[in-house]
Design a protein around this motif. Structure first.
Motif, mmCIF file in Angstrom:
data_model
loop_
_atom_site.group_PDB
_atom_site.id
_atom_site.type_symbol
_atom_site.label_atom_id
_atom_site.label_comp_id
_atom_site.label_asym_id
_atom_site.label_seq_id
_atom_site.Cartn_x
_atom_site.Cartn_y
_atom_site.Cartn_z
ATOM 1 N N VAL A 193 31.746 -2.185 -5.570
ATOM 2 C CA VAL A 193 30.514 -1.917 -4.809
ATOM 3 C C VAL A 193 30.586 -2.578 -3.430
ATOM 4 O O VAL A 193 30.242 -1.966 -2.418
ATOM 5 C CB VAL A 193 29.277 -2.395 -5.611
ATOM 6 N N SER A 194 31.052 -3.807 -3.391
ATOM 7 C CA SER A 194 31.156 -4.515 -2.115
ATOM 8 C C SER A 194 32.139 -3.822 -1.175
ATOM 9 O O SER A 194 31.849 -3.627 0.010
ATOM 10 C CB SER A 194 31.595 -5.955 -2.376
ATOM 11 N N ALA A 195 33.282 -3.409 -1.702
ATOM 12 C CA ALA A 195 34.309 -2.780 -0.863
ATOM 13 C C ALA A 195 33.903 -1.382 -0.404
ATOM 14 O O ALA A 195 34.142 -1.007 0.742
ATOM 15 C CB ALA A 195 35.633 -2.710 -1.626
ATOM 16 N N GLU A 196 33.282 -0.613 -1.277
ATOM 17 C CA GLU A 196 32.977 0.781 -0.954
ATOM 18 C C GLU A 196 31.662 0.982 -0.221
ATOM 19 O O GLU A 196 31.496 1.978 0.476
ATOM 20 C CB GLU A 196 32.961 1.626 -2.236
ATOM 21 N N PHE A 197 30.717 0.067 -0.381
ATOM 22 C CA PHE A 197 29.390 0.290 0.191
ATOM 23 C C PHE A 197 28.963 -0.779 1.184
ATOM 24 O O PHE A 197 27.869 -0.720 1.719
ATOM 25 C CB PHE A 197 28.345 0.429 -0.919
#
Length: 181
Positions: free
Chosen positions: A84-88
């Motif tokens: 979630v952190s990397a993609e959003f």
């Protein structure tokens, strides 16, 4: 006789993706803008990919290919948080707006819509598998939970884009996980 390629398409797409992700302004981008970061001329990008639209399709296919097909086997909650952190996570409000603008651009042609559908479906299946592997007693349907998570994360990009109580995407994730436990 053509010269052999010294840089792969994947390397070019990595460089272009990085350049687009690091933009500080919203609005359309040009081949002239990303070509220097790719280390190739705008004409070289056209020769390699065909058109700006074809380059976008190549980026979308690459993104879909990079979405994991299954959890890695590590702790599902940690893997979910990292994903979630990397993609959003957008580095700035301008980057969030740019990401949303690109998303809207993707919804303009049938081929782009099909690529987006394929990517989101794969992403939903991956998130569903992670949610299924976690102890979430109040989450009755992990697929619906994965779709809700995607909707909420895209909403958090909108909020970040207009700086309305902007928070990292992991805060959105934490709120949903809390509701499901």
């Amino acid at each position: 006789m053509t010269r052999p390629r010294t840089v792969t398409d994947d390397d070019l797409l990595d460089r272009i993706d990085r350049a687009l992700s690091n933009r500080s302004t919203a609005g359309p981008w040009t081949l002239h803008e990303v070509a220097p970061a790719a280390g190739i001329s705008p004409a070289g990008l056209i020769k390699r990919f065909g058109s700006k639209a074809d380059l976008l399709h190549a980026l979308a296919r690459r993104w879909t290919d990079l979405v994991p097909s299954a959890p890695s086997g590590s702790r599902p909650a940690d893997e979910l948080r990292a994903y979630v952190s990397a993609e959003f996570g957008a580095p700035s409000a301008g980057a969030a707006i740019f990401a949303l603008d690109e998303l809207l651009t993707d919804l303009r042609t049938p081929e782009s819509i099909a690529l987006l559908r394929e990517g989101w479906d794969k992403q939903t299946r991956y998130l569903e598998q992670l949610l299924t592997a976690m102890p979430l007693p109040r989450l009755a349907d992990p697929r619906r939970g994965a779709l809700l998570l995607l909707d909420a994360l895209h909403g958090s990009l909108y909020r970040q884009g207009i700086d309305l109580d902007a928070a990292p995407p992991t805060d959105t994730l934490d709120q949903l996980l809390e509701a499901w436990t």
